[in-house]
Design a protein around this motif. Structure first.
Motif, PDB file in Angstrom:
ATOM      1  N   LEU B 178      -2.791 -42.091  80.674  1.00  0.00           N
ATOM      2  CA  LEU B 178      -1.367 -42.148  81.027  1.00  0.00           C
ATOM      3  C   LEU B 178      -0.602 -43.166  80.185  1.00  0.00           C
ATOM      4  CD1 LEU B 178      -1.517 -41.890  84.924  1.00  0.00           C
ATOM      5  CD2 LEU B 178      -0.625 -40.176  83.333  1.00  0.00           C
ATOM      6  N   GLY B 179      -1.231 -44.284  79.872  1.00  0.00           N
ATOM      7  CA  GLY B 179      -0.575 -45.311  79.067  1.00  0.00           C
ATOM      8  C   GLY B 179      -0.217 -44.753  77.694  1.00  0.00           C
ATOM      9  N   ASP B 180      -1.152 -44.033  77.135  1.00  0.00           N
ATOM     10  CA  ASP B 180      -0.964 -43.398  75.837  1.00  0.00           C
ATOM     11  C   ASP B 180       0.243 -42.471  75.879  1.00  0.00           C
ATOM     12  OD1 ASP B 180      -1.574 -42.560  73.261  1.00  0.00           O
ATOM     13  OD2 ASP B 180      -2.816 -40.899  74.004  1.00  0.00           O
ATOM     14  N   ILE B 181       0.327 -41.666  76.944  1.00  0.00           N
ATOM     15  CA  ILE B 181       1.445 -40.721  77.099  1.00  0.00           C
ATOM     16  C   ILE B 181       2.765 -41.478  77.238  1.00  0.00           C
ATOM     17  CG2 ILE B 181       2.453 -38.974  78.628  1.00  0.00           C
ATOM     18  CD1 ILE B 181      -0.482 -38.148  79.278  1.00  0.00           C
ATOM     19  N   ALA B 182       2.753 -42.505  78.067  1.00  0.00           N
ATOM     20  CA  ALA B 182       3.968 -43.274  78.305  1.00  0.00           C
ATOM     21  C   ALA B 182       4.484 -43.882  77.006  1.00  0.00           C
ATOM     22  CB  ALA B 182       3.718 -44.367  79.340  1.00  0.00           C
ATOM     23  N   ILE B 183       3.566 -44.390  76.173  1.00  0.00           N
ATOM     24  CA  ILE B 183       3.972 -45.007  74.913  1.00  0.00           C
ATOM     25  C   ILE B 183       4.484 -43.947  73.929  1.00  0.00           C
ATOM     26  CG2 ILE B 183       3.130 -46.244  72.860  1.00  0.00           C
ATOM     27  CD1 ILE B 183       3.186 -48.143  75.117  1.00  0.00           C
ATOM     28  N   ARG B 184       3.704 -42.906  73.772  1.00  0.00           N
ATOM     29  CA  ARG B 184       4.065 -41.922  72.742  1.00  0.00           C
ATOM     30  C   ARG B 184       5.348 -41.167  73.101  1.00  0.00           C
ATOM     31  NH1 ARG B 184       0.442 -37.737  71.676  1.00  0.00           N
ATOM     32  NH2 ARG B 184      -0.951 -38.285  73.404  1.00  0.00           N
ATOM     33  N   TYR B 185       5.419 -40.707  74.351  1.00  0.00           N
ATOM     34  CA  TYR B 185       6.582 -39.896  74.730  1.00  0.00           C
ATOM     35  C   TYR B 185       7.760 -40.761  75.180  1.00  0.00           C
ATOM     36  CZ  TYR B 185       3.734 -35.729  74.353  1.00  0.00           C
ATOM     37  OH  TYR B 185       2.970 -34.729  73.879  1.00  0.00           O
ATOM     38  N   GLY B 186       7.443 -41.741  76.034  1.00  0.00           N
ATOM     39  CA  GLY B 186       8.524 -42.538  76.603  1.00  0.00           C
ATOM     40  C   GLY B 186       9.108 -43.518  75.601  1.00  0.00           C
ATOM     41  N   TYR B 187       8.215 -44.269  74.926  1.00  0.00           N
ATOM     42  CA  TYR B 187       8.685 -45.341  74.059  1.00  0.00           C
ATOM     43  C   TYR B 187       9.045 -44.822  72.678  1.00  0.00           C
ATOM     44  CZ  TYR B 187       8.664 -49.810  71.594  1.00  0.00           C
ATOM     45  OH  TYR B 187       8.996 -50.886  70.825  1.00  0.00           O
ATOM     46  N   GLN B 188       8.146 -44.057  72.077  1.00  0.00           N
ATOM     47  CA  GLN B 188       8.376 -43.659  70.698  1.00  0.00           C
ATOM     48  C   GLN B 188       9.345 -42.479  70.570  1.00  0.00           C
ATOM     49  OE1 GLN B 188       4.307 -43.294  69.558  1.00  0.00           O
ATOM     50  NE2 GLN B 188       4.093 -45.476  69.096  1.00  0.00           N
ATOM     51  N   ARG B 189       9.418 -41.625  71.623  1.00  0.00           N
ATOM     52  CA  ARG B 189      10.310 -40.464  71.492  1.00  0.00           C
ATOM     53  C   ARG B 189      11.487 -40.522  72.470  1.00  0.00           C
ATOM     54  NH1 ARG B 189       6.295 -35.306  71.564  1.00  0.00           N
ATOM     55  NH2 ARG B 189       4.647 -36.161  70.233  1.00  0.00           N
ATOM     56  N   TYR B 190      11.645 -41.635  73.115  1.00  0.00           N
ATOM     57  CA  TYR B 190      12.736 -41.830  74.079  1.00  0.00           C
ATOM     58  C   TYR B 190      12.784 -40.750  75.159  1.00  0.00           C
ATOM     59  CZ  TYR B 190      14.303 -45.066  70.512  1.00  0.00           C
ATOM     60  OH  TYR B 190      14.355 -46.076  69.615  1.00  0.00           O
ATOM     61  N   GLN B 191      11.642 -40.243  75.578  1.00  0.00           N
ATOM     62  CA  GLN B 191      11.641 -39.234  76.650  1.00  0.00           C
ATOM     63  C   GLN B 191      11.384 -39.937  77.980  1.00  0.00           C
ATOM     64  OE1 GLN B 191       8.828 -36.505  74.744  1.00  0.00           O
ATOM     65  NE2 GLN B 191      10.406 -34.926  75.060  1.00  0.00           N
ATOM     66  N   ASN B 192      12.477 -40.410  78.549  1.00  0.00           N
ATOM     67  CA  ASN B 192      12.356 -41.222  79.764  1.00  0.00           C
ATOM     68  C   ASN B 192      11.741 -40.452  80.923  1.00  0.00           C
ATOM     69  OD1 ASN B 192      13.276 -43.579  78.702  1.00  0.00           O
ATOM     70  ND2 ASN B 192      15.423 -43.130  79.153  1.00  0.00           N
ATOM     71  N   ASP B 193      12.014 -39.135  80.999  1.00  0.00           N
ATOM     72  CA  ASP B 193      11.470 -38.366  82.115  1.00  0.00           C
ATOM     73  C   ASP B 193       9.943 -38.407  82.126  1.00  0.00           C
ATOM     74  OD1 ASP B 193      11.473 -36.970  79.778  1.00  0.00           O
ATOM     75  OD2 ASP B 193      12.267 -35.090  80.619  1.00  0.00           O
ATOM     76  N   VAL B 194       9.343 -38.300  80.947  1.00  0.00           N
ATOM     77  CA  VAL B 194       7.878 -38.341  80.875  1.00  0.00           C
ATOM     78  C   VAL B 194       7.373 -39.724  81.301  1.00  0.00           C
ATOM     79  CG1 VAL B 194       5.866 -38.114  79.370  1.00  0.00           C
ATOM     80  CG2 VAL B 194       7.839 -36.615  79.053  1.00  0.00           C
ATOM     81  N   MET B 195       8.095 -40.739  80.838  1.00  0.00           N
ATOM     82  CA  MET B 195       7.670 -42.097  81.185  1.00  0.00           C
ATOM     83  C   MET B 195       7.751 -42.308  82.699  1.00  0.00           C
ATOM     84  SD  MET B 195       8.757 -45.620  79.391  1.00  0.00           S
ATOM     85  CE  MET B 195      10.327 -45.685  80.222  1.00  0.00           C
ATOM     86  N   PHE B 196       8.840 -41.848  83.287  1.00  0.00           N
ATOM     87  CA  PHE B 196       8.976 -41.977  84.747  1.00  0.00           C
ATOM     88  C   PHE B 196       7.860 -41.244  85.481  1.00  0.00           C
ATOM     89  CE2 PHE B 196      13.594 -43.187  84.279  1.00  0.00           C
ATOM     90  CZ  PHE B 196      13.418 -44.440  84.846  1.00  0.00           C
ATOM     91  N   ALA B 197       7.554 -40.058  84.985  1.00  0.00           N
ATOM     92  CA  ALA B 197       6.486 -39.289  85.621  1.00  0.00           C
ATOM     93  C   ALA B 197       5.170 -40.070  85.601  1.00  0.00           C
ATOM     94  CB  ALA B 197       6.314 -37.938  84.929  1.00  0.00           C
ATOM     95  N   THR B 198       4.861 -40.699  84.459  1.00  0.00           N
ATOM     96  CA  THR B 198       3.601 -41.459  84.385  1.00  0.00           C
ATOM     97  C   THR B 198       3.644 -42.643  85.352  1.00  0.00           C
ATOM     98  OG1 THR B 198       4.398 -42.887  82.608  1.00  0.00           O
ATOM     99  CG2 THR B 198       3.222 -40.891  81.953  1.00  0.00           C
ATOM    100  N   ILE B 199       4.825 -43.258  85.453  1.00  0.00           N
ATOM    101  CA  ILE B 199       4.938 -44.407  86.359  1.00  0.00           C
ATOM    102  C   ILE B 199       4.716 -43.970  87.805  1.00  0.00           C
ATOM    103  CG2 ILE B 199       6.543 -46.116  87.322  1.00  0.00           C
ATOM    104  CD1 ILE B 199       7.729 -46.325  84.470  1.00  0.00           C
ATOM    105  N   ILE B 200       5.325 -42.831  88.165  1.00  0.00           N
ATOM    106  CA  ILE B 200       5.151 -42.348  89.546  1.00  0.00           C
ATOM    107  C   ILE B 200       3.677 -42.050  89.831  1.00  0.00           C
ATOM    108  CG2 ILE B 200       5.663 -40.403  91.094  1.00  0.00           C
ATOM    109  CD1 ILE B 200       8.520 -40.460  89.759  1.00  0.00           C
TER     110      ILE B 200
END
Lengths: 253, 225
Positions: B178-200
């Motif tokens: 999940l951390g990998d996903i949060a970094i790649r999608y949320g941080y590097q691609r600015y896809q906040n929805d994916v990051m939120f999903a990983t956090i939930i």
């Protein structure tokens, strides 16, 4: 028979970078005959607990000899020490029951570590629980018992390996008067019926008077007098004994 | 609703895989950290000055090792251990690559948790066990570990959750999960929805682990019946 010869115990400790020696026991000698109920009496800090722990070598004397049934055991270690301790039961002021073990599992513990088979040790434990009047409590846990019941479990546990000696370290000090009498009567019965030699540590003369046939009075790490309970109480020689009698004596009369 | 539908269609598999990778990573790392940490914690307690076999030098050295292990920030350890990780599991990437630094980092933590749990065992019980002729091994196994089991389980939940957090960091160096996903999608691609999903998902997992740990510890504890 228990013989303590010239036992000393010194604790080293460092305080403010300085080395201190604390002499807890100073040249203590006495003999406990088989079948005795031997009391060691003194005020808190007199060295009673350390002294009784020298008998089963929970404390190793700094010098002197511990002789059990004619054998010098002072330098026992490893298997010999384990074997020696199985012949000496011990009961504590705060019971020291294993909280995560049931009553039955507490009583079987000494046999479990001795490698006794499960059936045999449970049969033995049930016999002892019936002797201390707690047959119906074997499935309960210590937290579900009263103080007096816990101490009876502890006594059953101490007897599980059929020791010839039982050490009681302030065994009734955490109990009320009624419960104390029940425990003392139980210990008297164990002494008479099973012939177990009892060494009883207490600060209470009333308790010592009730159970001990002989007593030694300890003060500041030294035995100041010893003899038959009756004689010591009737003709106290040491100042400490007289003070203890003054404080508590009326209760004995 | 439609948005959620579309989101799950697009990222559902990815998040499920990430969640699974995180769970595997954390479980395996926690288990291995305990395999190393329990003996370490027991040794610290047994060789303590008031322990069953006091040994000052051994105890001090062991304490240092445990402290050194605990003072290196995980993110640094993660990078520093890459050659070691490659040597052990053949890669520094993915779940296997994350497990090695997680275990190295968590074992000293576990040792301290175990030490703390064992120190809670009343000294009178140890003395009683000695007086009944128990060997050191029997005291460790039948008294220290058995009497502190509820505390060890509570510590286990804390450890698990800590490793959980670390495993997200492992994502930064290609550790997967999940951390990998949060970094790649949320941080590097600015896809906040994916990051939120990983956090939930992380929040839910942490809650589950904590409740299971607390309930289990309470259920087996015979002290408050």
């Amino acid at each position: 028979m228990i013989q303590l010869e010239h036992i000393t115990k010194t604790f080293d400790h460092v305080e403010h970078g300085e080395h201190h020696e604390h002499h807890v026991l100073k040249d203590v000698s006495f003999t406990v005959e088989d079948g005795d109920t031997f009391g060691i009496i003194g005020e808190s800090g007199a060295g009673k607990s350390t002294l009784v722990r020298c008998i089963n070598l929970l404390e190793k004397p700094t010098s002197g000899k511990v002789i059990i049934n004619g054998t010098d055991v002072t330098n026992y270690s490893g298997k010999q020490l384990v074997q020696l301790r199985r012949g000496i039961g011990m009961v504590f002021q705060n019971f020291n029951l294993f909280a995560q073990r049931s009553v039955l599992q507490n009583v079987t513990y000494p046999l479990e570590v001795a490698g006794e088979a499960k059936d045999a040790r449970e049969a033995r434990a049930r016999k002892l629980l019936s002797m201390v009047g707690l047959s119906d409590k074997e499935k309960l846990y210590p937290s579900q018992l009263s103080g007096g019941q816990q101490q009876r479990v502890a006594i059953a546990r101490a007897l599980s390996t059929a020791p010839s000696i039982m050490l009681c370290d302030e065994a009734t000090s955490a109990l009320d008067t009624m419960t104390t009498n029940t425990i003392l009567n139980l210990l008297k019965r164990i002494n008479k019926e099973l012939g177990v030699t009892i060494v009883f540590i207490t600060h209470s003369l009333a308790v010592a008077n009730s159970i001990c046939n002989r007593i030694a009075v300890i003060d500041d790490g030294k035995i100041v007098e010893q003899g038959k309970t009756h004689d010591v109480f009737a003709h106290p020689q040491a100042k400490v004994t007289r003070e203890l009698l003054d404080m508590e004596g009326k209760a004995l009369a | 609703m439609e948005y959620l539908q579309a989101f799950f269609n697009q990222y559902g598999t990815l998040l499920a895989q990430g969640t699974w990778a995180t769970i595997v990573m954390t479980f395996v790392s926690t288990a291995l950290a305990y395999v190393i940490g329990i003996p370490l914690g027991v040794l610290v307690v047994v060789t303590n000055p008031d322990g069953l076999h006091p040994h000052r030098i051994f105890n001090t050295v062991l304490g240092w090792i445990v402290n050194i292990g605990r003072s290196i920030p995980f993110i640094i350890l993660l990078v520093a251990l890459i050659p070691f990780t490659r040597w052990i599991v053949g890669t520094s990437l993915g779940v296997p690559g994350a497990i090695v630094p997680l275990v190295v980092s968590a074992a000293p933590f576990v040792a301290r948790m175990v030490e703390q749990s064992l120190q809670e065992v009343n000294g009178g019980l140890i003395e009683a066990a000695q007086s009944f002729g128990s060997s050191t091994w029997q005291i460790v196994y039948k008294v220290y570990l058995k009497e502190s089991l509820p505390s060890l389980i509570r510590g286990g939940a804390i450890t698990f959750i800590t490793i959980f957090g670390y495993s997200a960091m492992a994502g930064t160096v290609g550790g997967g999960g999940l951390g990998d996903i949060a970094i790649r999608y949320g941080y590097q691609r600015y896809q906040n929805d994916v990051m939120f999903a990983t956090i939930i998902i992380l929040i839910i997992l942490v809650q589950i682990v904590q409740s299971v740990g607390t309930h289990w510890a309470r259920r087996i504890d015979k002290r408050n019946r």
